[in-house]
Scaffold this motif. Sequence first.
Motif, mmCIF file in Angstrom:
data_model
loop_
_atom_site.group_PDB
_atom_site.id
_atom_site.type_symbol
_atom_site.label_atom_id
_atom_site.label_comp_id
_atom_site.label_asym_id
_atom_site.label_seq_id
_atom_site.Cartn_x
_atom_site.Cartn_y
_atom_site.Cartn_z
ATOM 1 N N LEU A 266 0.823 -1.199 0.000
ATOM 2 C CA LEU A 266 0.000 0.000 0.000
ATOM 3 C C LEU A 266 0.864 1.259 0.000
ATOM 4 O O LEU A 266 0.527 2.254 -0.665
ATOM 5 N N ARG A 267 1.960 1.220 0.747
ATOM 6 C CA ARG A 267 2.880 2.365 0.753
ATOM 7 C C ARG A 267 3.400 2.627 -0.662
ATOM 8 O O ARG A 267 3.398 3.755 -1.164
ATOM 9 N N ASP A 268 3.838 1.560 -1.356
ATOM 10 C CA ASP A 268 4.334 1.717 -2.720
ATOM 11 C C ASP A 268 3.224 2.169 -3.669
ATOM 12 O O ASP A 268 3.448 2.954 -4.593
ATOM 13 N N LEU A 269 2.014 1.672 -3.436
ATOM 14 C CA LEU A 269 0.875 2.099 -4.243
ATOM 15 C C LEU A 269 0.608 3.595 -4.028
ATOM 16 O O LEU A 269 0.286 4.331 -4.979
ATOM 17 N N GLY A 270 0.754 4.037 -2.790
ATOM 18 C CA GLY A 270 0.594 5.463 -2.509
ATOM 19 C C GLY A 270 1.618 6.308 -3.247
ATOM 20 O O GLY A 270 1.293 7.365 -3.805
ATOM 21 N N VAL A 271 2.866 5.844 -3.264
ATOM 22 C CA VAL A 271 3.912 6.569 -3.995
ATOM 23 C C VAL A 271 3.574 6.632 -5.478
ATOM 24 O O VAL A 271 3.744 7.666 -6.138
ATOM 25 N N HIS B 24 0.572 6.559 -6.878
ATOM 26 C CA HIS B 24 -0.488 7.546 -7.067
ATOM 27 C C HIS B 24 0.054 8.968 -6.897
ATOM 28 O O HIS B 24 -0.374 9.897 -7.593
ATOM 29 N N HIS B 25 0.986 9.119 -5.967
ATOM 30 C CA HIS B 25 1.617 10.422 -5.751
ATOM 31 C C HIS B 25 2.328 10.868 -7.024
ATOM 32 O O HIS B 25 2.220 12.027 -7.445
ATOM 33 N N GLN B 26 3.048 9.958 -7.654
ATOM 34 C CA GLN B 26 3.730 10.259 -8.910
ATOM 35 C C GLN B 26 2.735 10.656 -10.000
ATOM 36 O O GLN B 26 3.025 11.514 -10.837
ATOM 37 N N ARG B 27 1.558 10.019 -9.983
ATOM 38 C CA ARG B 27 0.518 10.318 -10.969
ATOM 39 C C ARG B 27 -0.260 11.585 -10.613
ATOM 40 O O ARG B 27 -1.126 12.003 -11.363
ATOM 41 N N ARG B 28 0.038 12.177 -9.457
ATOM 42 C CA ARG B 28 -0.693 13.331 -8.923
ATOM 43 C C ARG B 28 -2.160 13.014 -8.678
ATOM 44 O O ARG B 28 -3.031 13.890 -8.778
ATOM 45 N N ALA B 29 -2.438 11.740 -8.372
ATOM 46 C CA ALA B 29 -3.784 11.331 -7.969
ATOM 47 C C ALA B 29 -3.836 11.483 -6.444
ATOM 48 O O ALA B 29 -3.605 10.517 -5.689
ATOM 49 N N VAL B 30 -4.113 12.699 -5.999
ATOM 50 C CA VAL B 30 -3.918 13.076 -4.603
ATOM 51 C C VAL B 30 -4.750 12.230 -3.652
ATOM 52 O O VAL B 30 -4.228 11.689 -2.651
ATOM 53 N N PRO C 253 10.846 13.969 -3.949
ATOM 54 C CA PRO C 253 9.839 12.914 -4.051
ATOM 55 C C PRO C 253 9.692 12.168 -2.737
ATOM 56 O O PRO C 253 10.641 12.109 -1.947
ATOM 57 N N PRO C 254 8.517 11.630 -2.456
ATOM 58 C CA PRO C 254 8.328 10.903 -1.193
ATOM 59 C C PRO C 254 9.299 9.756 -1.058
ATOM 60 O O PRO C 254 9.577 9.047 -2.033
#
Length: 311
Positions: free
Chosen positions: A61-66, A68-74, A303-304
């Motif tokens: 989930l952490r990697d999935l969050g990153v 989405h973060h890269q995609r700017r899907a806040v 980046p995160p």
Amino acid sequence: LNAVPLEISAVLANHGPALAALHGRSLQRAGQLPEARAALERAVAGAEAVGDNGRLRSRALRDLGVLHHQRRAVEDARAAYVAAEACCPPDAERLRATCVGNLGALAHDQGHYEDAELHYRDALAHFHAIQDDRLTGIFQSNLALALRELGLLAEAQDRLSRACALLDAVGDLRLAAVAHGNLGAVAHQGGDLELAAAELRHAREQLEGLGDPNSLALALAREAAVLADQDDIVGAVDRLDRVRTLDVDGLTERVVALHYGFVARARGDRPALLRLLHPGVADWMLRWEGAAGAGPVAGPVPPPATPDDLW
């Protein structure tokens, strides 16, 4: 395991959620974000099915969050980070702190600096407790940039000084150079031209040859602005001429263009500011010129963090 080539991780991906997550990370690093998202979602679902204690699911989930973060899907990124923190087992303190810190980075990117500050301070308390100097340095730097946006320049400068020392000590040359560059930018805004010049020169020298043209361009442009304020117009123009030779992304181009404006202003060349700069930058300059003590921006938050040693 993080060094497993993409083609090998693809073969392994069908053999359980842990390997699916590994494949997702490999795809993410290769820039194949839709495929990475699918692999990480399979890993999350698979971890739930096999009764994982939370560690694997939290990592995925952490990697999935990153991602989405890269995609700017806040909102997707926030939901993934919150879910990752919620299912993180009690003994995975580094993983939990990274999720909290990444929530700070997400808030920071949205301009919610007070929220970012709270998350960064929370994460830093955990990183300090487990003596992770690299992540402490990363999030000290991030916290400093949030504090700068809140007008707390003295603490921002102190935090960046500590971040530089930590990242220098652990040998992360690129992140250390970025931290030195941000320290120089904050010192410039605070009026300490001598410190600003020294830190930006150090950042620029360290970044040369590291293969990071965006960070090198920012260091050169910021150094040019400091040199212009020191009345070294020849030196400032030399740094800007070097920036022109670099291949940079759109965001970096705009920040660099703003610094062209600072040099043009120091030269008293307002027509050049209005005629030559990137579209929209003249408006930025007018806004900055109207602000008390306006100076070079410190740049976007890095980046995160997704540290390699979490696997």
